[in-house]
Design a protein around this motif. Structure first.
Motif, PDB file in Angstrom:
ATOM      1  N   PHE A  87       6.781   0.458  -9.023  1.00 50.31           N
ATOM      2  CA  PHE A  87       5.402  -0.001  -9.185  1.00 50.31           C
ATOM      3  C   PHE A  87       5.174  -0.608 -10.568  1.00 50.31           C
ATOM      4  O   PHE A  87       5.007  -1.828 -10.701  1.00 50.31           O
ATOM      5  CB  PHE A  87       4.464   1.174  -8.950  1.00 50.31           C
ATOM      6  N   SER A  88       5.241   0.207 -11.601  1.00 55.10           N
ATOM      7  CA  SER A  88       4.931  -0.279 -12.945  1.00 55.10           C
ATOM      8  C   SER A  88       6.030  -1.178 -13.497  1.00 55.10           C
ATOM      9  O   SER A  88       5.773  -2.304 -13.937  1.00 55.10           O
ATOM     10  CB  SER A  88       4.700   0.902 -13.887  1.00 55.10           C
ATOM     11  N   GLY A  89       7.268  -0.691 -13.506  1.00 57.67           N
ATOM     12  CA  GLY A  89       8.357  -1.440 -14.123  1.00 57.67           C
ATOM     13  C   GLY A  89       8.579  -2.799 -13.500  1.00 57.67           C
ATOM     14  O   GLY A  89       8.557  -3.834 -14.183  1.00 57.67           O
ATOM     15  N   GLN A  90       8.808  -2.819 -12.190  1.00 59.80           N
ATOM     16  CA  GLN A  90       9.079  -4.082 -11.527  1.00 59.80           C
ATOM     17  C   GLN A  90       7.835  -4.957 -11.457  1.00 59.80           C
ATOM     18  O   GLN A  90       7.918  -6.184 -11.542  1.00 59.80           O
ATOM     19  CB  GLN A  90       9.613  -3.829 -10.118  1.00 59.80           C
ATOM     20  N   GLY A  91       6.662  -4.337 -11.320  1.00 62.43           N
ATOM     21  CA  GLY A  91       5.429  -5.112 -11.275  1.00 62.43           C
ATOM     22  C   GLY A  91       5.167  -5.853 -12.574  1.00 62.43           C
ATOM     23  O   GLY A  91       4.822  -7.037 -12.575  1.00 62.43           O
ATOM     24  N   ILE A  92       5.339  -5.160 -13.708  1.00 67.35           N
ATOM     25  CA  ILE A  92       5.132  -5.788 -15.011  1.00 67.35           C
ATOM     26  C   ILE A  92       6.148  -6.900 -15.240  1.00 67.35           C
ATOM     27  O   ILE A  92       5.804  -7.999 -15.694  1.00 67.35           O
ATOM     28  CB  ILE A  92       5.211  -4.732 -16.128  1.00 67.35           C
ATOM     29  N   GLN A  93       7.402  -6.628 -14.917  1.00 68.56           N
ATOM     30  CA  GLN A  93       8.440  -7.643 -15.098  1.00 68.56           C
ATOM     31  C   GLN A  93       8.162  -8.879 -14.237  1.00 68.56           C
ATOM     32  O   GLN A  93       8.288 -10.015 -14.702  1.00 68.56           O
ATOM     33  CB  GLN A  93       9.804  -7.054 -14.734  1.00 68.56           C
ATOM     34  N   PHE A 165       5.502   1.381  -2.867  1.00 70.29           N
ATOM     35  CA  PHE A 165       5.005   1.086  -4.215  1.00 70.29           C
ATOM     36  C   PHE A 165       5.477  -0.273  -4.722  1.00 70.29           C
ATOM     37  O   PHE A 165       4.783  -0.907  -5.516  1.00 70.29           O
ATOM     38  CB  PHE A 165       5.414   2.198  -5.184  1.00 70.29           C
ATOM     39  N   THR A 166       6.631  -0.724  -4.269  1.00 73.08           N
ATOM     40  CA  THR A 166       7.051  -2.079  -4.640  1.00 73.08           C
ATOM     41  C   THR A 166       6.103  -3.105  -4.049  1.00 73.08           C
ATOM     42  O   THR A 166       5.734  -4.087  -4.710  1.00 73.08           O
ATOM     43  CB  THR A 166       8.485  -2.353  -4.147  1.00 73.08           C
ATOM     44  N   VAL A 213      -8.006  11.205  -2.074  1.00 73.26           N
ATOM     45  CA  VAL A 213      -6.729  11.070  -2.774  1.00 73.26           C
ATOM     46  C   VAL A 213      -5.560  11.251  -1.811  1.00 73.26           C
ATOM     47  O   VAL A 213      -4.501  10.633  -1.974  1.00 73.26           O
ATOM     48  CB  VAL A 213      -6.645  12.068  -3.943  1.00 73.26           C
ATOM     49  N   ASP A 214      -5.745  12.066  -0.765  1.00 73.78           N
ATOM     50  CA  ASP A 214      -4.687  12.259   0.223  1.00 73.78           C
ATOM     51  C   ASP A 214      -4.312  10.959   0.929  1.00 73.78           C
ATOM     52  O   ASP A 214      -3.212  10.847   1.481  1.00 73.78           O
ATOM     53  CB  ASP A 214      -5.124  13.285   1.280  1.00 73.78           C
ATOM     54  N   LEU A 215      -5.212   9.993   0.904  1.00 76.23           N
ATOM     55  CA  LEU A 215      -4.942   8.707   1.549  1.00 76.23           C
ATOM     56  C   LEU A 215      -4.178   7.749   0.646  1.00 76.23           C
ATOM     57  O   LEU A 215      -3.776   6.676   1.091  1.00 76.23           O
ATOM     58  CB  LEU A 215      -6.261   8.051   1.980  1.00 76.23           C
ATOM     59  N   LEU A 216      -3.982   8.134  -0.616  1.00 76.45           N
ATOM     60  CA  LEU A 216      -3.228   7.288  -1.540  1.00 76.45           C
ATOM     61  C   LEU A 216      -1.724   7.477  -1.325  1.00 76.45           C
ATOM     62  O   LEU A 216      -1.279   8.558  -0.939  1.00 76.45           O
ATOM     63  CB  LEU A 216      -3.576   7.644  -2.984  1.00 76.45           C
ATOM     64  N   PRO A 217      -0.931   6.443  -1.596  1.00 74.70           N
ATOM     65  CA  PRO A 217       0.520   6.598  -1.431  1.00 74.70           C
ATOM     66  C   PRO A 217       1.116   7.616  -2.388  1.00 74.70           C
ATOM     67  O   PRO A 217       2.137   8.232  -2.079  1.00 74.70           O
ATOM     68  CB  PRO A 217       1.049   5.185  -1.707  1.00 74.70           C
ATOM     69  N   SER A 218       0.480   7.805  -3.543  1.00 76.42           N
ATOM     70  CA  SER A 218       0.988   8.778  -4.518  1.00 76.42           C
ATOM     71  C   SER A 218       0.893  10.196  -3.979  1.00 76.42           C
ATOM     72  O   SER A 218       1.857  10.983  -4.065  1.00 76.42           O
ATOM     73  CB  SER A 218       0.210   8.656  -5.828  1.00 76.42           C
ATOM     74  N   ALA A 244       1.994   3.070   6.349  1.00 77.89           N
ATOM     75  CA  ALA A 244       0.848   2.158   6.435  1.00 77.89           C
ATOM     76  C   ALA A 244       0.690   1.372   5.140  1.00 77.89           C
ATOM     77  O   ALA A 244       0.456   0.151   5.150  1.00 77.89           O
ATOM     78  CB  ALA A 244      -0.422   2.956   6.725  1.00 77.89           C
ATOM     79  N   TRP A 245       0.821   2.050   3.991  1.00 76.96           N
ATOM     80  CA  TRP A 245       0.739   1.360   2.708  1.00 76.96           C
ATOM     81  C   TRP A 245       1.856   0.336   2.561  1.00 76.96           C
ATOM     82  O   TRP A 245       1.637  -0.772   2.045  1.00 76.96           O
ATOM     83  CB  TRP A 245       0.802   2.369   1.561  1.00 76.96           C
ATOM     84  N   ALA A 246       3.047   0.692   3.011  1.00 73.84           N
ATOM     85  CA  ALA A 246       4.175  -0.231   2.907  1.00 73.84           C
ATOM     86  C   ALA A 246       3.929  -1.491   3.731  1.00 73.84           C
ATOM     87  O   ALA A 246       4.105  -2.617   3.241  1.00 73.84           O
ATOM     88  CB  ALA A 246       5.460   0.461   3.368  1.00 73.84           C
ATOM     89  N   VAL A 247       3.501  -1.324   4.970  1.00 76.95           N
ATOM     90  CA  VAL A 247       3.278  -2.469   5.858  1.00 76.95           C
ATOM     91  C   VAL A 247       2.133  -3.342   5.351  1.00 76.95           C
ATOM     92  O   VAL A 247       2.254  -4.572   5.252  1.00 76.95           O
ATOM     93  CB  VAL A 247       2.993  -1.986   7.292  1.00 76.95           C
ATOM     94  N   LEU A 248       1.017  -2.705   4.996  1.00 78.39           N
ATOM     95  CA  LEU A 248      -0.159  -3.476   4.578  1.00 78.39           C
ATOM     96  C   LEU A 248       0.068  -4.169   3.233  1.00 78.39           C
ATOM     97  O   LEU A 248      -0.340  -5.327   3.050  1.00 78.39           O
ATOM     98  CB  LEU A 248      -1.374  -2.548   4.491  1.00 78.39           C
TER      99      LEU A 248
END
Length: 260
Positions: A87-93, A165-166, A213-218, A244-248
Motif C-alpha cells: 500500500f504505502s511503499g509501492q503506492g508512493i513509488q 492493498f496494492t 472498521v470491520d468492513l475495512l481491508p485492514s 471484495a476490496w481486491a476486486v473493486l
C-alpha cells in the motif's frame, strides 16, 4: 561474417516477457529497499512494533488461554508489513514515477502496461517474503513457536491481503498528485496501524465504529491472520471482505488510473 551477423541479430532481439517482468521486478525491489524512508516503513517500524507489543501489556487482554504476547502480536505485524510494502511503499513509488514520466515511458516500451503492473506485483511479493523472514526470524529469536500448518496457511492469506492493498494503493497513486499520494498514504498507514484492526482487534472500539472498521481491508486482514495463527481456523467473512476490496479496487484502478 555470418556468425557475427547472427550474434548481432540475437542481441538486438527484445527479451521475453517473463525476462522483462523479472527485470522490472528486480528494479522495483531494489528501489523500495534502498530508499531510506521506505526501509524505515518496510522494516524498522514493523520490528519496533513487534518489540513494543511484546515487552508491554497492550495485548494481554486479547490473549487466548495458552497464547503468548508474541502469538498475538506477530499476525498483526505481518499485516502491517503488507500495508507498508503493497500500500504505502509501492503506492508512493508509483505516484512519483507517474509524476516524473517514468510510467508513461515504461508503458511504451516492450514491457508494456501489463508487464509493468506484473513487475510491481512481483516486487511486492519479493519484499513481503523478505519481511516475513525478518519478522518471523526476529519473533522466533524472541521465543515465538508457531504451528507449521499456520505458517504455511498464512502465505496465501497474506498474498490476498497484498493484492487488495496494492489495488487501493495503485488507485490512489494513479488518480492523485504525487505529493497528495505521499501525504495520504502515510496518514492512512498511521491510522490503520493505530485503529484499523491491524495490531489490535476491533473489539477495543465502540460498537458502531467497530462495525464500520470491520468492513475495512485492514481489519479483515488482521482478523484473518489472527484466526489462522491463534485458532488454526479459516475466517470466511474477513476473506470475503478482502476479496471484495481486491476486486473493486483493481476494477477502479483499471478504469481511472492515469499514466501521466
Amino acid at each position: 561474417m555470418s556468425t557475427s551477423a547472427e550474434t548481432l541479430q540475437q542481441s538486438s532481439r527484445a527479451a521475453s516477457l517473463p525476462a522483462r517482468v523479472a527485470a522490472q521486478a528486480r528494479y522495483e525491489t531494489i528501489t523500495m529497499v534502498r530508499n531510506g524512508e521506505q526501509f524505515l516503513l518496510l522494516i524498522i517500524l514493523p520490528i519496533l512494533a513487534l518489540i513494543g507489543l511484546t515487552v508491554t501489556d497492550l495485548l494481554d487482554s486479547f490473549r487466548p488461554d495458552g497464547a503468548t504476547r508474541l502469538d498475538v502480536a506477530v499476525p498483526g505485524v505481518l499485516v502491517l508489513c503488507v500495508i507498508s510494502s503493497a500500500f504505502s511503499g509501492q503506492g508512493i513509488q508509483t505516484g512519483f514515477d507517474r509524476r516524473y514520466g517514468v510510467l508513461r515511458y515504461l508503458s511504451t516500451t516492450p514491457l508494456g502496461r501489463a508487464g509493468l503492473i506484473a513487475g510491481k506485483l512481483l516486487a511486492i511479493i519479493v519484499v513481503l517474503a523478505l519481511q516475513y523472514l525478518l519478522i518471523g526470524g526476529t519473533a522466533f529469536f524472541m521465543g515465538w513457536r508457531p504451528d507449521l500448518l499456520a505458517v504455511l496457511g498464512s502465505i496465501p492469506l497474506l498474498l490476498l491481503v497484498a493484492v487488495a492493498f496494492t489495488g487501493v494503493g495503485m488507485l490512489i497513486a494513479g488518480t492523485l498528485r504525487a505529493e497528495a499520494t505521499l501525504a495520504i498514504l502515510n496518514l492512512v498507514w498511521v491510522a490503520l496501524a493505530a485503529g484499523g484492526g491491524v495490531l489490535f482487534p476491533t473489539s477495543v472500539l465502540p460498537g458502531w465504529i467497530s462495525w464500520l472498521v470491520d468492513l475495512l481491508p485492514s481489519a479483515a486482514a488482521g482478523e484473518l491472520l489472527r484466526s489462522c495463527f491463534l485458532a488454526g481456523q479459516f475466517a470466511l467473512l474477513p476473506t470475503l471482505v478482502l476479496a471484495a476490496w481486491a476486486v473493486l479496487s483493481w476494477a477502479a484502478t483499471v478504469k481511472w488510473f492515469k499514466w501521466v
